[in-house]
Design a protein around this motif. Sequence first.
Motif, PDB file in Angstrom:
ATOM      1  N   ARG A  59      19.719 -25.000   6.744  1.00 29.88           N
ATOM      2  CA  ARG A  59      20.451 -24.791   8.003  1.00 29.88           C
ATOM      3  C   ARG A  59      19.599 -25.172   9.213  1.00 29.88           C
ATOM      4  O   ARG A  59      20.091 -25.782  10.173  1.00 29.88           O
ATOM      5  N   SER A 101      20.217 -28.181  12.078  1.00 32.33           N
ATOM      6  CA  SER A 101      20.481 -27.833  13.478  1.00 32.33           C
ATOM      7  C   SER A 101      19.361 -28.219  14.430  1.00 32.33           C
ATOM      8  O   SER A 101      19.586 -28.429  15.617  1.00 32.33           O
ATOM      9  N   SER A 102      18.145 -28.338  13.926  1.00 38.07           N
ATOM     10  CA  SER A 102      17.015 -28.610  14.809  1.00 38.07           C
ATOM     11  C   SER A 102      16.098 -29.645  14.177  1.00 38.07           C
ATOM     12  O   SER A 102      15.607 -29.452  13.067  1.00 38.07           O
TER      13      SER A 102
END
Length: 567
Positions: free
Chosen positions: A475, A479-480
């Motif tokens: 995750r 996302s980053s």
Amino acid sequence: MIRLLKPLSYYEQKYGTWRYGLNKLYLMMEKQHNRGQEGAGVACVNLDAPAGEEYMFREKAEGKDAITEVFKHVDKSFEGQLYMGHLRYSTTGKSGLQYVHPFLRRNNWRAKNLCLCGNFNMTNIDEVFHFLTAQGQSPRIYGDSYITLELMGHRLDREVERLFVEAKEQGLKGTAITQYIDDHVEMANVLRTTMPHFDGGYVMCGLTGSGELFAVRDPWGIRPAFWYQDDEVVVLASERPVIQTTFDLQADDIQELKPGQSLIVHKNGAVCQEQILPAKQLSACSFERIYFSRGSDRDIYQERKRLGEQLTPAIMRAIDNDVANTVFSYIPNTAEVAFHGMTDGVRRLDHDVRIEKVVWKDIKLRTFISDGSERNDLAAHVYDISYGSLRPNEDNLVIIDDSIVRGTTLRESIFKILDRLHPKKIVMVSSSPQIRYPDYYGIDMSRLEELCAFRAAIALIKERGMEQVIADVYRKCKSSLCENHVRAIYAPFTVEEINAKIVEMLRPKGMQAPIELVFQSIEGLHEACPNHPGDWYFTGHYPTPGGVRLCNAAFVDFVETTLRMQL
């Protein structure tokens, strides 16, 4: 690269042949054959060629004998002042003559002809491709070499057009304009408007049809380059000993190209160094020192010896200090220098050291660059052993290699054949730390799941019911992209735990001898190679944003395609 600074007649009179520059290029390429066996290419520019005759030449070939093939076809046409040679080492899996350097961009204006080669991988080629297409260009091939050629060629066109306007404003006409352009091209302008677009490790080299020669190094100093100048030649190569041997020089005669710096030799022979990009935090590649570069360099030789010697305490623990019943050896050929350091370390403890050449390399293949379907079969036939070199069931065997990447060769060949000698114990030593992360700057370690340390960490996570770690990392990677989240995969485990799991995974079925792995530490790596702190293979600390982004993307791809987990 070679730039002759005297008239061609000078070399023929002094050295007895017009091929002086070409012969030196051949020697340099053979001395750097370790850097690439898949293909070779050469280029030449003749500044004396009249209009209507060819002045820029290129020859390329594929295969392990590519250097020989290329120079078979190099004839009188390759008489010139500027020479450039390249040996291809695939880091992308793509093969074929079209991928062999140098790359050539043709134009009827001499100054717009560009021949380019390099030691590089660019991590943001998507962005550069979109930049080019947004300007209306349509590159023929989607690859960093071609994209780099097109972008630099585009900027070279702009430089020529700037000079055309300048010449017109001075009242010049016809061929006087052309001569003005050829005499005033500033490659520094081209490089300053090209290189800021790239993220990656590189040494980029090139020639123009009007006689400009240049090389530029990435601002982190990831990839190496060395150069030398006297009143006859300017030369540049990826490794210092190549220049030393070819031109009979001392190490201190040769300079290293600095991060972000270019070496430019103008058409008139003037040599200058230009800072193209501000230097970033030095991240010179440590794996160049451990493995990829030739060990004949003065400093690399000592560094590799230190890498071996520093492992002595861990090796002594692994054999319970039983040196009398231990044979020391190495995996040929790149681990030999570290082996000498290792055995020196044992001798300093007042032990006699039993040395045998236990393993022989029969085929000069780098199996870790083969396709996965072929790698296992190749690996099984690369090595053989010296029968009778150990006392069966009495002697330990300590055997050192420079690195353990995928573990394919250990599993499919080395452990199997070593077990035939019936050692009491095998201590497998790596002069580098555990390789945990892919490289994106020019050495082929591109997929996480191919690295045995990564596979071991994932196996431990599954065994201990810690799948939530994988989900959390997945995750975060989605996302980053500004932080390397993959490092969290290794955080729960000690080096020893991962070592034990690697042994379990690489141990061939039916093998009798126990195995223990000893890896170099990160601290030991930096102590041995203090001027080459680039350690992203081992720590995940990528020097550029592109490296971090690609590592996170590799983990996402691993989860979605290999694990097929529902997260």
